[in-house]
Scaffold this motif. Structure first.
Motif, PDB file in Angstrom:
ATOM      1  N   UNK A 131      -1.132  45.780  -4.881  1.00 28.26           N
ATOM      2  CA  UNK A 131       0.376  44.949  -5.517  1.00 28.26           C
ATOM      3  C   UNK A 131      -0.147  43.630  -6.181  1.00 28.26           C
ATOM      4  N   UNK A 132       0.308  43.487  -7.398  1.00 24.04           N
ATOM      5  CA  UNK A 132       0.101  42.190  -8.130  1.00 24.04           C
ATOM      6  C   UNK A 132       1.203  41.250  -7.406  1.00 24.04           C
ATOM      7  N   UNK A 133       0.898  39.921  -7.845  1.00 17.51           N
ATOM      8  CA  UNK A 133       1.728  38.953  -7.273  1.00 17.51           C
ATOM      9  C   UNK A 133       3.131  38.970  -7.540  1.00 17.51           C
ATOM     10  N   UNK A 134       3.549  39.620  -8.859  1.00 17.00           N
ATOM     11  CA  UNK A 134       4.815  39.990  -9.405  1.00 17.00           C
ATOM     12  C   UNK A 134       5.600  40.999  -8.386  1.00 17.00           C
ATOM     13  N   UNK A 135       4.670  41.993  -8.137  1.00 16.67           N
ATOM     14  CA  UNK A 135       5.451  42.963  -7.181  1.00 16.67           C
ATOM     15  C   UNK A 135       5.481  42.384  -5.480  1.00 16.67           C
ATOM     16  N   UNK A 136       4.567  41.682  -5.122  1.00 17.82           N
ATOM     17  CA  UNK A 136       4.789  41.146  -3.622  1.00 17.82           C
ATOM     18  C   UNK A 136       6.026  40.299  -3.927  1.00 17.82           C
ATOM     19  N   UNK A 137       6.491  39.602  -4.931  1.00 19.06           N
ATOM     20  CA  UNK A 137       7.620  38.788  -5.125  1.00 19.06           C
ATOM     21  C   UNK A 137       8.753  39.479  -4.925  1.00 19.06           C
ATOM     22  N   UNK A 138       8.775  40.765  -5.685  1.00 18.56           N
ATOM     23  CA  UNK A 138       9.709  41.715  -5.593  1.00 18.56           C
ATOM     24  C   UNK A 138      10.175  42.135  -4.090  1.00 18.56           C
ATOM     25  N   UNK A 139       9.005  42.449  -3.254  1.00 20.31           N
ATOM     26  CA  UNK A 139       9.375  42.741  -1.801  1.00 20.31           C
ATOM     27  C   UNK A 139       9.667  41.656  -1.380  1.00 20.31           C
TER      28      UNK A 139
END
Length: 278
Positions: A131-139
């Motif tokens: 996961x990228x930071x952006x994807x972690x942020x979505x979770x």
């Protein structure tokens, strides 16, 4: 006499339920009325969540798996530090929550946020999906949204009201249905460990998208995240996805909502100019 008592119990059930919206609507317009039991307060649910969370932390600590990856823990907490302040857009009282963010070393593809802001990420979801930071942020936005909307309390309220109804029925039938009376002991199970409904998942997707955008994380990452989740689960819903896999319909829904939050993301980039591209 039994009938009189049962009428009182059932009247309490009906009077003890209220229709509310636990959050403001935001730009994504989440305003569904929720059925909450007045006999199951937000404070009581917070206490249940805290106890369950502390038990989880204690077990992980005893195994040496709590925040054992210092770099990953710092990374997740850094993202949380940007997203959590955005929660006040939906709930002003969220700024007073006792937020806590931890990471457990585990192969599980899972993460959650309990009532009152108790967040847990499992290392497996970050490492296996790269996961990228952006994807972690979505979770994180998705899971925080469940807590803001009090989805756990909503499910507990439904279970609690059913229990009260069964109590009335038990009185009327002389105890014939007493086998159903243990539901109160299962409220935490209902609230936190059983699958979310499609409606709850959709609300969390939408609010999470807005929270992440307000914190300066790419809205498009919601799409790439669910694509990764779908690939990892090979057509079967991972635990994080509850009963609903990240199918094309879910991805299309998120894509359709990105324009509504794009302006928020553009504004947020001015606040976080040092943000690295992922």
């Amino acid at each position: 006499m039994k009938k009189l008592i049962s009428v009182t119990v059932l009247s309490t059930l009906l009077l003890g339920c209220q229709q509310v919206s636990t959050t403001d609507s935001g730009v994504t317009n989440i305003n569904r009325k929720q059925s909450m039991s007045m006999l199951l307060s937000e404070q009581e649910v917070d206490k249940m969540a805290l106890q369950s969370y502390q038990e989880t932390l204690s077990k992980a600590q005893s195994k040496g798996t709590l925040n054992s990856n210092k770099q990953m823990t710092a990374r997740v907490r850094g993202i949380a530090n940007r997203i959590i302040p955005q929660a006040s857009v939906f709930r002003g009282d969220a700024s007073k929550w006792d937020w806590e963010v931890n990471v457990e070393t585990s192969p599980e593809l899972n993460a959650y946020c309990m009532a009152g802001g108790k967040i847990m990420f499992y290392s497996g979801i970050i490492e296996k999906l790269k996961l990228t930071d952006d994807e972690i942020a979505q979770i994180m936005g998705h899971e925080i949204s469940h807590a803001l909307r009090e989805h756990s309390r909503e499910r507990m309220s439904s279970a609690y009201n059913k229990q009260l109804a069964m109590q009335g029925l038990s009185i009327l039938t002389g105890g014939k249905y007493d086998g159903y009376m243990g539901m109160a002991d299962q409220l935490v199970q209902v609230g936190y460990f059983l699958p979310n409904s499609r409606e709850h998942e959709s609300e969390a997707d939408t609010m999470g998208l807005e929270l992440a955008a307000r914190a300066g994380y790419k809205p498009e990452a919601a799409v790439s995240l669910w694509q990764k989740m779908a690939a990892a689960s090979q057509g079967q819903p991972a635990e994080f996805l509850s009963t609903h896999p990240s199918n094309q319909t879910r991805i299309q829904d998120l894509q359709a909502k990105i324009p509504a939050v794009q302006g928020l993301y553009d504004v947020a980039l001015r606040k976080y100019p040092a943000k690295k591209a992922n």
